[in-house]
Write an enzyme that holds these catalytic residues in place. Sequence first.
Site, PDB file in Angstrom:
ATOM      1  N   GLY A  48      11.663  10.296   7.336  1.00 32.63           N
ATOM      2  CA  GLY A  48      10.943   9.699   6.319  1.00 32.63           C
ATOM      3  C   GLY A  48      10.595  10.458   5.374  1.00 32.63           C
ATOM      4  N   ASP A 104       6.400  12.028   4.484  1.00 34.43           N
ATOM      5  CA  ASP A 104       5.989  10.742   4.119  1.00 34.43           C
ATOM      6  C   ASP A 104       4.859  10.228   4.153  1.00 34.43           C
ATOM      7  OD1 ASP A 104       6.795  10.664   6.555  1.00 34.43           O
ATOM      8  OD2 ASP A 104       7.937   8.682   6.376  1.00 34.43           O
ATOM      9  N   ASP A 107      -0.555   9.360   9.578  1.00 33.95           N
ATOM     10  CA  ASP A 107      -1.312   8.207   9.886  1.00 33.95           C
ATOM     11  C   ASP A 107      -2.279   8.775  11.045  1.00 33.95           C
ATOM     12  OD1 ASP A 107      -1.855   5.626  11.226  1.00 33.95           O
ATOM     13  OD2 ASP A 107      -0.004   5.112  11.473  1.00 33.95           O
ATOM     14  N   PHE A 156       1.539  -1.637   7.478  1.00 36.78           N
ATOM     15  CA  PHE A 156       2.531  -1.037   7.862  1.00 36.78           C
ATOM     16  C   PHE A 156       3.209  -1.060   6.549  1.00 36.78           C
ATOM     17  CE2 PHE A 156       6.538  -0.785   9.471  1.00 36.78           C
ATOM     18  CZ  PHE A 156       6.615  -0.276  10.658  1.00 36.78           C
ATOM     19  N   VAL A 157       3.644   0.147   6.212  1.00 34.33           N
ATOM     20  CA  VAL A 157       4.342   0.298   4.924  1.00 34.33           C
ATOM     21  C   VAL A 157       5.756   0.686   5.085  1.00 34.33           C
ATOM     22  CG1 VAL A 157       2.543   0.805   3.576  1.00 34.33           C
ATOM     23  CG2 VAL A 157       3.547   2.529   5.022  1.00 34.33           C
ATOM     24  N   ARG A 169      14.657   1.991   4.545  1.00 31.82           N
ATOM     25  CA  ARG A 169      14.520   3.325   3.853  1.00 31.82           C
ATOM     26  C   ARG A 169      14.773   3.272   2.698  1.00 31.82           C
ATOM     27  NH1 ARG A 169      12.687   6.710   8.550  1.00 31.82           N
ATOM     28  NH2 ARG A 169      13.928   6.255  10.323  1.00 31.82           N
TER      29      ARG A 169
HETATM   30  C1  PRP Z   1       6.597   8.810  10.843  1.00 25.32           C
HETATM   31  C2  PRP Z   1       6.124   9.748   9.645  1.00 25.32           C
HETATM   32  C3  PRP Z   1       5.418  10.938  10.293  1.00 25.32           C
HETATM   33  C4  PRP Z   1       4.699  10.312  11.352  1.00 25.32           C
HETATM   34  C5  PRP Z   1       3.283  10.055  10.853  1.00 25.32           C
HETATM   35  O1  PRP Z   1       7.640   9.408  11.636  1.00 25.32           O
HETATM   36  O2  PRP Z   1       7.431  10.223   9.176  1.00 25.32           O
HETATM   37  O3  PRP Z   1       6.175  11.982  10.810  1.00 25.32           O
HETATM   38  O4  PRP Z   1       5.391   9.125  12.010  1.00 25.32           O
HETATM   39  O5  PRP Z   1       2.485   9.336  12.026  1.00 25.32           O
HETATM   40  P1  PRP Z   1       1.278  10.143  12.797  1.00 25.32           P
HETATM   41  O6  PRP Z   1       0.389  10.583  11.796  1.00 25.32           O
HETATM   42  O7  PRP Z   1       0.638   9.148  13.470  1.00 25.32           O
HETATM   43  O8  PRP Z   1       1.869  11.320  13.784  1.00 25.32           O
HETATM   44  P2  PRP Z   1       8.543   8.755  12.558  1.00 25.32           P
HETATM   45  O9  PRP Z   1       8.265   9.206  13.901  1.00 25.32           O
HETATM   46  O10 PRP Z   1       8.509   7.122  12.243  1.00 25.32           O
HETATM   47  O11 PRP Z   1      10.134   9.028  12.296  1.00 25.32           O
HETATM   48  P3  PRP Z   1      10.791   8.989  10.835  1.00 25.32           P
HETATM   49  O12 PRP Z   1      10.350   9.909   9.843  1.00 25.32           O
HETATM   50  O13 PRP Z   1      12.328   9.310  11.445  1.00 25.32           O
HETATM   51  O14 PRP Z   1      10.936   7.436  10.362  1.00 25.32           O
END
Ligand code: PRP
Length: 183
Positions: A48, A104, A107, A156-157, A169
Amino acid sequence: MNADDIGDDLLDVLISAERLQARISELAARVDADYAGRELLLVGVLKGAVMVMADLARAMHLPVRMDWMAISSYGSGTKSSGVVRILKDLDTDISGKHVLVVEDIVDSGLTLSYLVNNLQSRDPASVAVCVLLRKRAAAQMPVDVAYTGFEIADEFVIGYGLDYAERYRNLPFIGTLAPHAYT
Ligand code: PRP
């Protein structure tokens, strides 16, 4: 890719490409000032953070080093589960180094709190965090974020690195995904 390429899966443009770049330039200036005279390693979290890492690093004047980690937070669909695993570790030994983690989005905070604890156990000179987006809703795990791009609602972004099922992406802006696209 742009809004016209998505059709009605896109609910709204939340943060335009221009606002993203303007804010990232501000963050880059702050990071430059805060780390002036020190060697800084930017650690991007795949996948991300690819876009924000690329633009933040290019907006900076300091000659930073860059490394990447890949982390899996098990979870399906739109929420992470809190179980975190390292899929790709750093190539760099960070002992004695100043580290800025670039993400990125924060959450629940589970991913970043795990990551920061993990990096701190490697005896760096410092570990700080830069996130482009932070959800306002109470995080499950507290994370100390030094540099935040935008606070957003619990929507959801997608775009600018953020995916839904690995798509979107490569949008140049942050958008909200229409509920019909993921329900
Ligand atoms: C997303 C984002 C963070 C995480 C945040 O990663 O990039 O790493 O979720 O969520 P949290 O605060 O609830 O832990 P994802 O697992 O979707 O992987 P990606 O970056 O490969 O899309």
